[in-house]
Design a protein around this motif. Structure first.
Motif, PDB file in Angstrom:
ATOM      1  N   ALA A 186       0.756  -1.167  -0.066  1.00 58.34           N
ATOM      2  CA  ALA A 186       0.009   0.111   0.041  1.00 58.34           C
ATOM      3  C   ALA A 186       0.933   1.148  -0.042  1.00 58.34           C
ATOM      4  O   ALA A 186       0.391   2.349  -0.633  1.00 58.34           O
ATOM      5  CB  ALA A 186      -1.026   0.056   1.295  1.00 58.34           C
ATOM      6  N   HIS A 187       2.127   1.118   0.328  1.00 60.94           N
ATOM      7  CA  HIS A 187       2.903   2.426   0.620  1.00 60.94           C
ATOM      8  C   HIS A 187       3.986   2.243  -0.859  1.00 60.94           C
ATOM      9  O   HIS A 187       5.000   3.094  -0.762  1.00 60.94           O
ATOM     10  CB  HIS A 187       4.067   2.153   1.826  1.00 60.94           C
ATOM     11  N   GLY A 188       3.562   1.281  -1.714  1.00 60.83           N
ATOM     12  CA  GLY A 188       4.574   1.196  -3.079  1.00 60.83           C
ATOM     13  C   GLY A 188       5.713   0.548  -2.831  1.00 60.83           C
ATOM     14  O   GLY A 188       6.653   0.689  -3.578  1.00 60.83           O
ATOM     15  N   ARG A 218       3.362   1.727  -8.419  1.00 57.35           N
ATOM     16  CA  ARG A 218       1.987   1.520  -8.899  1.00 57.35           C
ATOM     17  C   ARG A 218       1.765  -0.075  -9.264  1.00 57.35           C
ATOM     18  O   ARG A 218       0.400  -0.154  -8.672  1.00 57.35           O
ATOM     19  CB  ARG A 218       1.950   2.027 -10.468  1.00 57.35           C
ATOM     20  N   GLN A 272       0.604  -0.989  -5.451  1.00 59.23           N
ATOM     21  CA  GLN A 272      -0.650  -0.370  -4.974  1.00 59.23           C
ATOM     22  C   GLN A 272      -1.676  -0.487  -5.897  1.00 59.23           C
ATOM     23  O   GLN A 272      -2.915  -0.824  -5.248  1.00 59.23           O
ATOM     24  CB  GLN A 272      -0.441   1.264  -5.092  1.00 59.23           C
ATOM     25  N   GLN A 304      -5.393  -2.158  -4.063  1.00 61.71           N
ATOM     26  CA  GLN A 304      -6.549  -1.641  -4.501  1.00 61.71           C
ATOM     27  C   GLN A 304      -7.625  -2.717  -4.950  1.00 61.71           C
ATOM     28  O   GLN A 304      -8.880  -2.768  -4.867  1.00 61.71           O
ATOM     29  CB  GLN A 304      -6.447  -0.389  -5.306  1.00 61.71           C
ATOM     30  N   THR A 313      -8.210  -3.939   0.161  1.00 62.00           N
ATOM     31  CA  THR A 313      -8.545  -2.814   1.025  1.00 62.00           C
ATOM     32  C   THR A 313      -9.671  -3.393   1.887  1.00 62.00           C
ATOM     33  O   THR A 313     -10.505  -4.295   1.502  1.00 62.00           O
ATOM     34  CB  THR A 313      -8.967  -2.072   0.156  1.00 62.00           C
TER      35      THR A 313
END
Length: 340
Positions: free
Chosen positions: A251-253, A309, A312, A316, A320
Motif C-alpha cells: 500500500a506504501h508502494g 504503481r 498499490q 486496491q 482494501t
C-alpha cells in the motif's frame, strides 16, 4: 449490519470500540487456552431477528458450534469468516474441522490456497468464496522518539527490512544472513526492523556475529512514523510467514520478498506476485534471497513509479477494507436471493 463483540482486548490486540459501528451488541468472550466461549452469541443467533449471521470461523470456539447450529435451526444463513486450511490435514483433525465448517452455508476464505486446500480436504468448493484480507490501523500511540516522524540517518546503501513482530516463524535470521551475503558481494545494505518480539536478542547476537548492522526501532504505530519508514525502505523482506505486513508495505508502494512455501505462508502472501509486486524465493535459500533483494533494489531505484504503481494496484484490487466488505456483502445478499 449489527456487530457482536466483546470490549476487552487480548494478547496485545485491542478490541474495536463499539462506537465505531452503527449497531453493536456486547458479547464478551471467555478463554481457556485455545478454547473460547461467547454465550451471548448463542442467544443472539437463536433469537435475534437477522436473516444471516457471519461468525469468526474458529473451530475451537465452543459457543460458535452451538450458535451456528441454532441459527441453522432458525433457518438463518450462516457464514464462517476464516483463514481456513493452512496445510493438508489427516485423521481426527481433518474430520473435526470439516464437521465444524459444514455447519456453515458458506465459508468466506482469506485466500486461494485455503480454498484449494479446503476442496482437497472434501469441503464443497461451491460453498467457499475468497474475500482476501485487508490492513488498516487506527492506533495512534507510538514508541518512536519524534512526533514529526522517524528520521533515519542518510545513507547511499539500499535500505531493506520490515515492520513486523520479531517471532521465530518469520525467520528474520535469514534476512540477516542475506544481508551478510550481499556485503560479501560488495553490495552492502542497511537493515531496519521495526517491531518487538522474543527473537530480538537472538537476532541482535546473530547480526553481531556476522558483522551486520541493524537498526532495531522497537514498536512503531503512528502513521507519520510508518510512512517515514516506508519512504526509506527500498524493499520489505519477510523471509517466511508473511502476513498483513505484505499489504501495508504494498500500500506504501514498497515491493515485498518472501518465500514460496505455500503451506507455511499466511494468505496475504498471495499479494506478492513474483516479478510484479516482489519475489517468492525458494524456502530457506539464503543465496536466492540475496539475489532477489539485489534485483528488487535495482528495479525499485531504476523505476520507482512503476514499482509503486504495481504494488498499490494489487492492494486496491483485492486487499482494501472496502474491497473485502464488498465481497462479504455481495455473498450475504446473493444467499438471500437464492434462498440459501
Amino acid at each position: 449490519m449489527t456487530f457482536v463483540s466483546g470490549t476487552a482486548g487480548r494478547a496485545g490486540i485491542e478490541s474495536t470500540p463499539p462506537s465505531m459501528v452503527d449497531r453493536h451488541k456486547k458479547a464478551e468472550t471467555i478463554y481457556a487456552g485455545r478454547f473460547s466461549w461467547q454465550g451471548a452469541a448463542i442467544r443472539i443467533a437463536m433469537f435475534g431477528k437477522y436473516d444471516s449471521v457471519v461468525f469468526l470461523g474458529d473451530a475451537w470456539s465452543i459457543s460458535t458450534w452451538l450458535a451456528a447450529a441454532a441459527a441453522r435451526l432458525r433457518r438463518k444463513t450462516v457464514f464462517f469468516w476464516t483463514i481456513g486450511w493452512h496445510r493438508p490435514e489427516t485423521g481426527v483433525l481433518r474430520v473435526f474441522r470439516l464437521a465444524f465448517y459444514k455447519l456453515a452455508n458458506e465459508l468466506l476464505i482469506y485466500g486461494n490456497t485455503g480454498l484449494a486446500l479446503g476442496a482437497a480436504m472434501g469441503y464443497p468448493e461451491h460453498r467457499m468464496t475468497v474475500i482476501y484480507n485487508s490492513h488498516h490501523s487506527s492506533k495512534q500511540l507510538t514508541t518512536s522518539p519524534s512526533a514529526e516522524g522517524l528520521r533515519l540517518a542518510p545513507t547511499s546503501d539500499a535500505t531493506i527490512g520490515a515492520i513486523v513482530r520479531l517471532t521465530p516463524p518469520k525467520r528474520l535470521d535469514l534476512l540477516i544472513r542475506a544481508a551478510a551475503s550481499l556485503a560479501d558481494r560488495g553490495c552492502p545494505v542497511r537493515v531496519v526492523l521495526a517491531g518487538e518480539g522474543p527473537e530480538l536478542k537472538a537476532l541482535t547476537d546473530l547480526a553481531r556475529t556476522l558483522g551486520v548492522h541493524i537498526d532495531f526501532l522497537g514498536a512503531v504505530y503512528a502513521r507519520q512514523d510508518i510512512e517515514s519508514l516506508y519512504q526509506s525502505l527500498d524493499v520489505t523482506v519477510l523471509p517466511a510467514a508473511a502476513g498483513l505486513t505484505v499489504i501495508q508495505s504494498l500500500a506504501h508502494g514498497v515491493p515485498v520478498i518472501t518465500d514460496d512455501d505455500i503451506y507455511g505462508q499466511m494468505p496475504e502472501a498471495e499479494a506478492v506476485i513474483d516479478g510484479v509486486t516482489g519475489a517468492r524465493y525458494p524456502r530457506d535459500d539464503v543465496s536466492a534471497l540475496a539475489d532477489a533483494i539485489a534485483f528488487w533494489v535495482m528495479k525499485k531505484r531504476q523505476s520507482p513509479a512503476v514499482v509503486a504503481r504495481a504494488a498499490q494496484d494489487e492492494v486496491q484490487a483485492r486487499w482494501t477494507p472496502e474491497a473485502q466488505a464488498f465481497r462479504i456483502a455481495s455473498r450475504v445478499k446473493a444467499r438471500q436471493v437464492v434462498g440459501q
